[in-house]
Design a protein around this motif. Structure first.
Motif, PDB file in Angstrom:
ATOM      1  N   LEU A   1       0.867  -1.182   0.000  1.00 19.44           N
ATOM      2  CA  LEU A   1       0.000   0.000   0.000  1.00 19.44           C
ATOM      3  C   LEU A   1       0.899   1.225   0.000  1.00 19.44           C
TER       4      LEU A   1
ATOM      5  N   GLU B   1       0.934   5.395  -0.021  1.00 21.23           N
ATOM      6  CA  GLU B   1       0.132   6.594   0.223  1.00 21.23           C
ATOM      7  C   GLU B   1       0.823   7.826  -0.339  1.00 21.23           C
TER       8      GLU B   1
ATOM      9  N   SER C   1      -4.202   9.920  -1.017  1.00 21.99           N
ATOM     10  CA  SER C   1      -4.464   8.827  -1.947  1.00 21.99           C
ATOM     11  C   SER C   1      -3.664   7.602  -1.538  1.00 21.99           C
ATOM     12  N   CYS C   2      -4.205   6.435  -1.818  1.00 24.17           N
ATOM     13  CA  CYS C   2      -3.534   5.177  -1.509  1.00 24.17           C
ATOM     14  C   CYS C   2      -3.816   4.182  -2.624  1.00 24.17           C
TER      15      CYS C   2
ATOM     16  N   MET D   1     -11.260  -0.982   2.219  1.00 28.04           N
ATOM     17  CA  MET D   1     -10.128  -0.050   2.196  1.00 28.04           C
ATOM     18  C   MET D   1     -10.524   1.173   3.003  1.00 28.04           C
TER      19      MET D   1
ATOM     20  N   TRP E   1      -8.892   4.516   5.961  1.00 33.74           N
ATOM     21  CA  TRP E   1      -7.840   5.323   6.561  1.00 33.74           C
ATOM     22  C   TRP E   1      -7.965   5.319   8.083  1.00 33.74           C
TER      23      TRP E   1
ATOM     24  N   ARG F   1     -13.461   5.349  -3.378  1.00 32.84           N
ATOM     25  CA  ARG F   1     -12.670   4.181  -3.768  1.00 32.84           C
ATOM     26  C   ARG F   1     -12.886   3.888  -5.242  1.00 32.84           C
TER      27      ARG F   1
ATOM     28  N   THR G   1      -7.625   1.763  -5.561  1.00 37.45           N
ATOM     29  CA  THR G   1      -7.233   2.984  -4.865  1.00 37.45           C
ATOM     30  C   THR G   1      -8.327   3.446  -3.912  1.00 37.45           C
TER      31      THR G   1
ATOM     32  N   ASP H   1      -9.184   7.172  -1.752  1.00 40.16           N
ATOM     33  CA  ASP H   1      -8.817   8.564  -1.504  1.00 40.16           C
ATOM     34  C   ASP H   1      -9.570   9.092  -0.285  1.00 40.16           C
TER      35      ASP H   1
ATOM     36  N   CYS I   1      -3.042   4.210   5.445  1.00 36.78           N
ATOM     37  CA  CYS I   1      -3.964   3.501   4.577  1.00 36.78           C
ATOM     38  C   CYS I   1      -4.114   2.068   5.080  1.00 36.78           C
TER      39      CYS I   1
ATOM     40  N   TRP J   1      -1.170  -2.495   5.800  1.00 38.52           N
ATOM     41  CA  TRP J   1      -1.049  -1.083   6.156  1.00 38.52           C
ATOM     42  C   TRP J   1      -0.039  -0.391   5.265  1.00 38.52           C
TER      43      TRP J   1
END
Length: 121
Positions: A4, A6, A21-22, A34, A36, A71, A77, A79, A95, A111
């Motif tokens: 992942l 970020e 963003s991830c 997904m 944060w 997502r 991804t 966000d 993330c 993570w």
């Protein structure tokens, strides 16, 4: 193996905005969720926002109405748009993803490395 990555942290004044963003990459069969998390100075890691299966979204009470999570399933991804930032939002943001690496594997959590968000004048 799953990674992942970020991006998007930084320094912003109170009332400002940032977008995190991830992107998940690697051996991904399916992504169950997904989201944060964040960890402020001297605090435990806490959930900020998460998108689960079927698009169910949850936010921490402290960020409702200010943060928006989104997502892109095709790009793996997630966000986090953060508006009206406050000094108490200062933290390292991580993330999170719950992923199956094959059709018969268990769901495992992954993570990101974390990105610093500092809200200060």
């Amino acid at each position: 193996q799953v990674h992942l990555v970020e991006s998007g942290g930084g320094l912003v004044q109170p009332g400002g905005s940032l977008r995190l963003s991830c992107t998940a990459s690697g051996s991904i069969f399916s992504i169950n969720a997904m989201g944060w998390y964040r960890q402020g100075p001297g605090k435990e890691r806490e959930l900020v926002a998460i998108i689960r299966s079927l698009g169910v979204i949850s936010y921490a009470d402290s960020v409702k109405g200010r943060f928006t999570i989104s997502r892109d399933n095709g790009k793996n991804t997630v966000d986090l748009q953060m508006n009206s930032l406050k000094p108490e939002d200062t933290a390292v943001y991580y993330c999170y993803a719950a992923i199956r690496t094959s059709g018969i594997s268990m769901i495992e959590t992954y993570w990101g490395q974390g990105t610093q968000v500092t809200v200060s004048s």
